[in-house]
Design a protein around this motif. Structure first.
Motif, PDB file in Angstrom:
ATOM      1  N   GLY A  20       0.813  -1.361  -0.097  1.00  0.00           N
ATOM      2  CA  GLY A  20      -0.042   0.135   0.100  1.00  0.00           C
ATOM      3  C   GLY A  20       0.736   1.327   0.071  1.00  0.00           C
ATOM      4  O   GLY A  20       0.307   2.386  -0.340  1.00  0.00           O
ATOM      5  N   ASP A  21       2.137   1.187   0.437  1.00  0.00           N
ATOM      6  CA  ASP A  21       2.763   2.377   0.436  1.00  0.00           C
ATOM      7  C   ASP A  21       3.421   2.740  -0.816  1.00  0.00           C
ATOM      8  O   ASP A  21       3.872   3.912  -0.878  1.00  0.00           O
ATOM      9  N   LEU A  22       3.330   1.956  -1.906  1.00  0.00           N
ATOM     10  CA  LEU A  22       3.657   2.540  -3.210  1.00  0.00           C
ATOM     11  C   LEU A  22       3.086   3.653  -3.602  1.00  0.00           C
ATOM     12  O   LEU A  22       3.459   4.625  -4.371  1.00  0.00           O
ATOM     13  N   THR A  23       1.640   3.658  -3.046  1.00  0.00           N
ATOM     14  CA  THR A  23       0.746   5.050  -3.382  1.00  0.00           C
ATOM     15  C   THR A  23       1.428   6.185  -2.498  1.00  0.00           C
ATOM     16  O   THR A  23       0.422   7.231  -2.715  1.00  0.00           O
ATOM     17  N   ARG A  24       2.060   5.795  -1.636  1.00  0.00           N
ATOM     18  CA  ARG A  24       2.146   6.867  -0.633  1.00  0.00           C
ATOM     19  C   ARG A  24       3.800   7.011  -0.528  1.00  0.00           C
ATOM     20  O   ARG A  24       4.460   6.431   0.392  1.00  0.00           O
ATOM     21  N   PRO A  25       4.257   7.669  -1.388  1.00  0.00           N
ATOM     22  CA  PRO A  25       5.918   7.767  -1.625  1.00  0.00           C
ATOM     23  C   PRO A  25       6.410   8.742  -0.513  1.00  0.00           C
ATOM     24  O   PRO A  25       5.583   9.311   0.131  1.00  0.00           O
ATOM     25  N   PRO A  26       7.665   8.387  -0.042  1.00  0.00           N
ATOM     26  CA  PRO A  26       8.102   8.988   1.063  1.00  0.00           C
ATOM     27  C   PRO A  26       8.520  10.752   0.729  1.00  0.00           C
ATOM     28  O   PRO A  26       8.534  10.844  -0.297  1.00  0.00           O
ATOM     29  N   LEU A  27       8.620  11.425   1.751  1.00  0.00           N
ATOM     30  CA  LEU A  27       8.910  12.823   1.575  1.00  0.00           C
ATOM     31  C   LEU A  27      10.523  12.753   1.044  1.00  0.00           C
ATOM     32  O   LEU A  27      11.179  12.060   1.242  1.00  0.00           O
ATOM     33  N   SER A  28      10.774  13.814   0.174  1.00  0.00           N
ATOM     34  CA  SER A  28      12.086  13.965  -0.189  1.00  0.00           C
ATOM     35  C   SER A  28      12.699  15.235   0.943  1.00  0.00           C
ATOM     36  O   SER A  28      12.268  16.201   0.470  1.00  0.00           O
ATOM     37  N   ALA A  29      13.579  14.603   1.761  1.00  0.00           N
ATOM     38  CA  ALA A  29      13.951  15.473   2.462  1.00  0.00           C
ATOM     39  C   ALA A  29      15.132  16.611   1.694  1.00  0.00           C
ATOM     40  O   ALA A  29      15.157  17.834   1.974  1.00  0.00           O
ATOM     41  N   LYS A  30      15.669  15.943   0.561  1.00  0.00           N
ATOM     42  CA  LYS A  30      16.852  16.696  -0.158  1.00  0.00           C
ATOM     43  C   LYS A  30      15.909  17.829  -0.735  1.00  0.00           C
ATOM     44  O   LYS A  30      16.343  19.125  -0.795  1.00  0.00           O
ATOM     45  N   ALA A  31      14.885  17.505  -1.370  1.00  0.00           N
ATOM     46  CA  ALA A  31      14.089  18.586  -2.281  1.00  0.00           C
ATOM     47  C   ALA A  31      13.495  19.643  -1.360  1.00  0.00           C
ATOM     48  O   ALA A  31      13.566  20.824  -1.532  1.00  0.00           O
ATOM     49  N   LEU A  32      13.161  19.160  -0.028  1.00  0.00           N
ATOM     50  CA  LEU A  32      12.673  20.215   1.158  1.00  0.00           C
ATOM     51  C   LEU A  32      13.622  21.204   1.477  1.00  0.00           C
ATOM     52  O   LEU A  32      13.523  22.330   1.502  1.00  0.00           O
ATOM     53  N   ARG A  33      15.040  20.613   1.710  1.00  0.00           N
ATOM     54  CA  ARG A  33      15.960  21.387   1.971  1.00  0.00           C
ATOM     55  C   ARG A  33      16.601  22.443   1.141  1.00  0.00           C
ATOM     56  O   ARG A  33      16.790  23.428   1.162  1.00  0.00           O
ATOM     57  N   ALA A  34      16.619  21.813  -0.199  1.00  0.00           N
ATOM     58  CA  ALA A  34      17.032  22.489  -1.110  1.00  0.00           C
ATOM     59  C   ALA A  34      16.178  23.738  -1.592  1.00  0.00           C
ATOM     60  O   ALA A  34      16.688  24.788  -1.661  1.00  0.00           O
ATOM     61  N   SER A  35      14.888  23.743  -1.352  1.00  0.00           N
ATOM     62  CA  SER A  35      14.001  24.713  -1.618  1.00  0.00           C
ATOM     63  C   SER A  35      13.787  25.755  -0.334  1.00  0.00           C
ATOM     64  O   SER A  35      13.282  26.993  -0.605  1.00  0.00           O
ATOM     65  N   LEU A  36      13.913  25.087   0.849  1.00  0.00           N
ATOM     66  CA  LEU A  36      13.330  25.859   2.139  1.00  0.00           C
ATOM     67  C   LEU A  36      14.638  26.486   2.758  1.00  0.00           C
ATOM     68  O   LEU A  36      14.348  27.560   3.360  1.00  0.00           O
ATOM     69  N   VAL A  37      15.809  25.915   2.819  1.00  0.00           N
ATOM     70  CA  VAL A  37      16.887  26.144   3.725  1.00  0.00           C
ATOM     71  C   VAL A  37      17.696  27.039   2.907  1.00  0.00           C
ATOM     72  O   VAL A  37      18.691  26.828   1.911  1.00  0.00           O
ATOM     73  N   ARG A  38      17.292  28.489   2.705  1.00  0.00           N
ATOM     74  CA  ARG A  38      17.950  29.449   1.960  1.00  0.00           C
ATOM     75  C   ARG A  38      18.289  30.603   2.678  1.00  0.00           C
ATOM     76  O   ARG A  38      17.722  30.779   3.662  1.00  0.00           O
ATOM     77  N   ASP A  39      19.358  31.503   2.317  1.00  0.00           N
ATOM     78  CA  ASP A  39      19.675  32.528   3.000  1.00  0.00           C
ATOM     79  C   ASP A  39      18.391  33.693   3.024  1.00  0.00           C
ATOM     80  O   ASP A  39      18.253  34.225   4.067  1.00  0.00           O
ATOM     81  N   ASP A  40      17.372  33.506   2.161  1.00  0.00           N
ATOM     82  CA  ASP A  40      16.275  34.445   2.144  1.00  0.00           C
ATOM     83  C   ASP A  40      15.163  33.972   2.885  1.00  0.00           C
ATOM     84  O   ASP A  40      14.086  34.570   2.945  1.00  0.00           O
ATOM     85  N   SER A  41      15.389  32.823   3.511  1.00  0.00           N
ATOM     86  CA  SER A  41      14.245  31.979   4.330  1.00  0.00           C
ATOM     87  C   SER A  41      14.458  31.988   5.718  1.00  0.00           C
ATOM     88  O   SER A  41      15.667  32.125   6.309  1.00  0.00           O
ATOM     89  N   ARG A  42      13.418  31.849   6.639  1.00  0.00           N
ATOM     90  CA  ARG A  42      13.552  31.536   7.872  1.00  0.00           C
ATOM     91  C   ARG A  42      14.077  30.310   8.178  1.00  0.00           C
ATOM     92  O   ARG A  42      14.825  29.958   9.337  1.00  0.00           O
ATOM     93  N   TRP A  43      13.606  29.167   7.416  1.00  0.00           N
ATOM     94  CA  TRP A  43      14.066  27.830   7.698  1.00  0.00           C
ATOM     95  C   TRP A  43      15.563  27.590   7.645  1.00  0.00           C
ATOM     96  O   TRP A  43      16.278  27.910   6.757  1.00  0.00           O
ATOM     97  N   ARG A  44      15.973  27.120   8.859  1.00  0.00           N
ATOM     98  CA  ARG A  44      17.456  26.751   9.105  1.00  0.00           C
ATOM     99  C   ARG A  44      17.995  25.327   8.760  1.00  0.00           C
ATOM    100  O   ARG A  44      18.977  24.903   8.536  1.00  0.00           O
ATOM    101  N   GLU A  45      17.001  24.455   8.980  1.00  0.00           N
ATOM    102  CA  GLU A  45      16.949  23.100   9.210  1.00  0.00           C
ATOM    103  C   GLU A  45      15.837  22.446   9.008  1.00  0.00           C
ATOM    104  O   GLU A  45      14.700  22.687   9.626  1.00  0.00           O
ATOM    105  N   VAL A  46      15.804  21.235   7.951  1.00  0.00           N
ATOM    106  CA  VAL A  46      14.386  20.594   7.959  1.00  0.00           C
ATOM    107  C   VAL A  46      15.022  18.903   7.863  1.00  0.00           C
ATOM    108  O   VAL A  46      15.840  18.558   7.208  1.00  0.00           O
TER     109      VAL A  46
END
Ligand code: BT5
Length: 276
Positions: free
Chosen positions: A6-32
């Protein structure tokens, strides 16, 4: 937890994609950080806050086994069916007394993000629910904690994404999939929620936590409790019945009753419903 078919329809989150787009100089997020399983992301993040930075840290879990609601209630969702995460924030320049607006700001961020990304029109039920019609799509739990470097807030959010009706713990719950979402990509959704939260927090901080006219109007427009006939159950079994007419500077709900105007503090509402 091992992956099942059943998990095949529920892929895991991509930590890499989250970090690449959220942890940036112009963002509040320092660590995901994304973990497979925790008791409660709120509890774990609060513990982390004693060891490290106290702003901009996000902890996301694919499964929570001891998810918390308010007033000792629980929050439960099958693995990878939801977004369950907490963000540690220390609002810059906002007196702690005004942090009562945090659940409202976080609710607005969730509603705006699901509208933008999944085309689901969600509304807010004061103080901490994101709803579609009368069903709960997301719940928020904001907790104030003390850390070695001062007070901080843990903003916990549980958003049902692909849960089926049978998997949801109550009849009065729903998920994005059940509401016909145009996407259920949790990585994309989480990015959008955190970006919105960052933007709204900045706006709110820029007025030292005093809600601006724009923020107030955004909340009033999104909140189903305002303008509705409500029954608010207070601790101790007392109920207030009337019409929700707005929120004050502290985010407390104003209810017009037959006996006059009543102001109800965050956390006091147990149940709000439309009267016949
Ligand atoms: C809330 O409490 O709605 C706050 C929920 C916060 C959950 C997040 S998940 C990440 C972070 N870490 C945590 O440990 N918690 C936060 P409350 O208003 O008290 O509502 C709790 C009630 O919602 C329960 O008693 C159930 O009836 C219902 N409920 C539980 N799980 C649900 C779900 N997945 N969807 C909809 N309703 C649910």
């Amino acid at each position: 937890m091992s992956a099942s078919f059943g998990d095949l329809t529920r892929p895991p989150l991509s930590a890499k994609a989250l970090r690449a787009s959220l942890v940036r100089d112009d963002s509040r997020w320092r660590e995901v950080t994304v973990v497979a399983e925790v008791g409660s992301t709120n509890a774990d993040l609060a513990a982390m806050a004693h060891r490290g930075p106290v702003d901009g840290v996000v902890l996301v879990a694919e499964l929570q086994v001891a998810g918390r609601g308010r007033l000792d209630r629980t929050w439960s969702a099958p693995s990878r069916s939801a977004l369950t995460f907490s963000a540690l924030v220390r609002p810059a320049g906002v007196p702690v007394a005004r942090w009562t607006w945090l659940p409202l700001v976080a609710g607005l961020a969730v509603a705006a993000a699901v509208d933008q990304i999944a085309n689901v029109a969600a509304r807010l039920k004061w103080p901490n629910d994101v709803v579609v019609a009368d069903r709960k799509l997301a719940g928020l739990l904001v907790e104030r904690i003390e850390t070695p470097s001062g007070p901080a807030a843990v903003v916990g959010i549980g958003l049902n994404v692909t849960a089926t009706r049978a998997e949801l713990p109550t009849q009065r719950a729903t998920s994005l999939a059940l509401e016909g979402a145009s996407t259920t990509d949790r990585t994309v959704l989480l990015k959008a929620v955190l970006r919105r939260l960052d933007g709204l927090l900045q706006e709110w901080e820029s007025t030292a936590g005093e809600p601006s006219q724009a923020l107030r109007e955004a909340y009033t427009g999104a909140c189903v409790t305002i303008g509705a006939r409500v029954r608010v159950e207070l601790p101790g079994g007392v109920a207030v019945v009337g019409e929700g007419v707005g929120v004050d500077d502290s985010g407390r709900l104003r209810v017009q009753t037959a006996d006059g105007l009543c102001t109800i503090g965050a956390g006091d509402v147990v149940h709000v419903r439309n009267e016949p």
